[in-house]
Design an enzyme around this catalytic site. Structure first.
Site, PDB file in Angstrom:
ATOM      1  N   ARG A  15       3.297   3.846   1.541  1.00 36.50           N
ATOM      2  CA  ARG A  15       2.180   3.542   2.428  1.00 36.50           C
ATOM      3  C   ARG A  15       0.882   3.921   1.733  1.00 36.50           C
ATOM      4  O   ARG A  15       0.780   4.982   1.110  1.00 36.50           O
ATOM      5  CB  ARG A  15       2.307   4.287   3.764  1.00 36.50           C
ATOM      6  CG  ARG A  15       3.416   3.755   4.669  1.00 36.50           C
ATOM      7  CD  ARG A  15       3.108   2.334   5.156  1.00 36.50           C
ATOM      8  NE  ARG A  15       4.171   1.779   5.973  1.00 36.50           N
ATOM      9  CZ  ARG A  15       5.170   1.032   5.511  1.00 36.50           C
ATOM     10  NH1 ARG A  15       5.258   0.791   4.207  1.00 36.50           N
ATOM     11  NH2 ARG A  15       6.081   0.540   6.325  1.00 36.50           N
ATOM     12  N   HIS A  19       2.559  -6.377  -0.759  1.00 34.70           N
ATOM     13  CA  HIS A  19       3.513  -5.703   0.132  1.00 34.70           C
ATOM     14  C   HIS A  19       4.857  -6.433   0.153  1.00 34.70           C
ATOM     15  O   HIS A  19       5.354  -6.861   1.189  1.00 34.70           O
ATOM     16  CB  HIS A  19       2.954  -5.588   1.554  1.00 34.70           C
ATOM     17  CG  HIS A  19       3.558  -4.430   2.307  1.00 34.70           C
ATOM     18  ND1 HIS A  19       2.910  -3.794   3.343  1.00 34.70           N
ATOM     19  CD2 HIS A  19       4.761  -3.797   2.185  1.00 34.70           C
ATOM     20  CE1 HIS A  19       3.679  -2.820   3.824  1.00 34.70           C
ATOM     21  NE2 HIS A  19       4.804  -2.815   3.137  1.00 34.70           N
ATOM     22  N   GLU A  32      -4.318  -5.041   5.157  1.00 30.34           N
ATOM     23  CA  GLU A  32      -3.462  -6.130   4.678  1.00 30.34           C
ATOM     24  C   GLU A  32      -3.572  -7.318   5.623  1.00 30.34           C
ATOM     25  O   GLU A  32      -3.583  -7.133   6.834  1.00 30.34           O
ATOM     26  CB  GLU A  32      -2.010  -5.653   4.585  1.00 30.34           C
ATOM     27  CG  GLU A  32      -1.793  -4.547   3.559  1.00 30.34           C
ATOM     28  CD  GLU A  32      -0.336  -4.099   3.461  1.00 30.34           C
ATOM     29  OE1 GLU A  32       0.526  -4.703   4.151  1.00 30.34           O
ATOM     30  OE2 GLU A  32      -0.044  -3.157   2.722  1.00 30.34           O
TER      31      GLU A  32
END
Length: 319
Positions: free
Chosen positions: A238, A286, A267
């Site tokens: 994270r 991601h 994001e």
């Protein structure tokens, strides 16, 4: 009347092929949405008639204000068994059942190594040079054998990282707030004397922690300054575990050799974000959990959750 179900953020447009949705189409109308909505009000308009939402963990936040705009919502399903971007208290208050799914750890572990290897072997610039008739052999790769991998966190993914590192002939050490020497020794890993020692002694730092109040900002200016100038930082966990400003400063001033990043505080990553431009950053959007095996688990179990909810016996409830 059929229930309405929307699958959000189906970026790859594969959600409907990852499970046999035909088993519920007599009772549920299923729609997959590939577009990501940044504007909450616009998203609410598209979802206001939905009884069920299937979301991908931490792509679209399920805030209290958004949930309040979805009067029909009865069931919310997320990939994985935790999702920090769901306001569980607000969902409970509105009588919304929240469920999760299983998730595999192999894919994010593999991506961590892809980033590490991509950085140390300079795969992106070398491939670009080859495709565009650039210099032949323009960089010097870094050998992993004999180097030290420092794992910040030795959970399910961290332990798998250790096994791969040992296959490369690397030394492995780890640190986390509750890690013991005995637990580290189970996978042949040394317990670092301290967090600072982990950063100072490792050639590579790879982060494998859950984001929590304890881990938020755990890697800051002090830790990054302790790293060798030849060391690399890998973060597929994270973004908020690492102080963004401190990391940018370390990368810009050559305090560390580079970073492999798969997670970001916003994001999708804004078009003008500096992480898109830094030459010593190898970044991916991601992708850690974005793999065939995980998607099959997510959507198969999401389907099971819907069937169980309709039957009155919800599965894998969160909160």
């Amino acid at each position: 009347m059929k229930l309405k179900c929307a699958i959000l953020d189906d970026y790859q447009q594969v959600a409907l092929s990852m499970a046999d949705w035909s088993t519920i189409t007599d009772r549920v109308e299923v729609l997959a949405i590939s577009q990501h909505f940044i504007d909450e009000a616009e998203l609410a308009v598209h979802l206001q008639d939905c009884d069920i939402l299937v979301i991908m963990r931490e792509r679209t936040p399920m805030t209290a204000t958004l949930l309040a705009r979805l009067p029909q919502l009865k069931l919310l399903i997320t990939s994985g068994m935790r999702n920090a971007s769901i306001d569980l208290a607000a969902a409970t208050q509105r009588g919304i059942v929240v469920c999760g799914t299983g998730s595999g750890s192999a894919a994010p572990m593999e991506l961590s190594w892809a980033l590490l290897l991509g950085l140390t072997k300079h795969l992106v610039p070398e491939n670009y040079g080859l495709q565009h008739n650039g210099p032949w052999q323009q960089s010097l790769g870094v050998t992993l054998q004999g180097k030290t991998l420092g794992l910040l966190g030795l959970g399910k993914i961290g332990r798998q990282m250790a096994v791969v590192a040992q296959a490369f002939g690397m030394k492995v050490q780890a640190w986390s707030q509750n890690l013991t020497a005995e637990r580290a020794a189970e996978v042949g890993v040394a317990l670092a004397e301290s967090k600072q020692a982990l950063f100072a002694q490792s050639d590579f730092i790879s982060i494998h922690l859950v984001l929590s109040d304890r881990s938020r900002g755990l890697v800051g200016q002090q830790e990054l300054k302790a790293m060798k100038k030849t060391a690399y930082l890998i973060n597929t966990s994270r973004a908020a575990i690492v102080d963004r400003t401190a990391l940018i400063d370390a990368l810009q001033h050559g305090q560390i050799a580079g970073a492999g990043l798969d997670v970001f505080e916003v994001e999708p990553l804004p078009a003008d974000d500096i992480f898109r431009r830094l030459p010593n950053v190898l970044a991916t959007p991601h992708l850690g959990y974005v793999a065939d095996s995980n998607y099959q688990i997510y959507f198969r179990e999401a389907l099971e959750n819907i069937e169980a909810f309709i039957a009155g016996v919800p599965l894998r409830r969160l909160g």
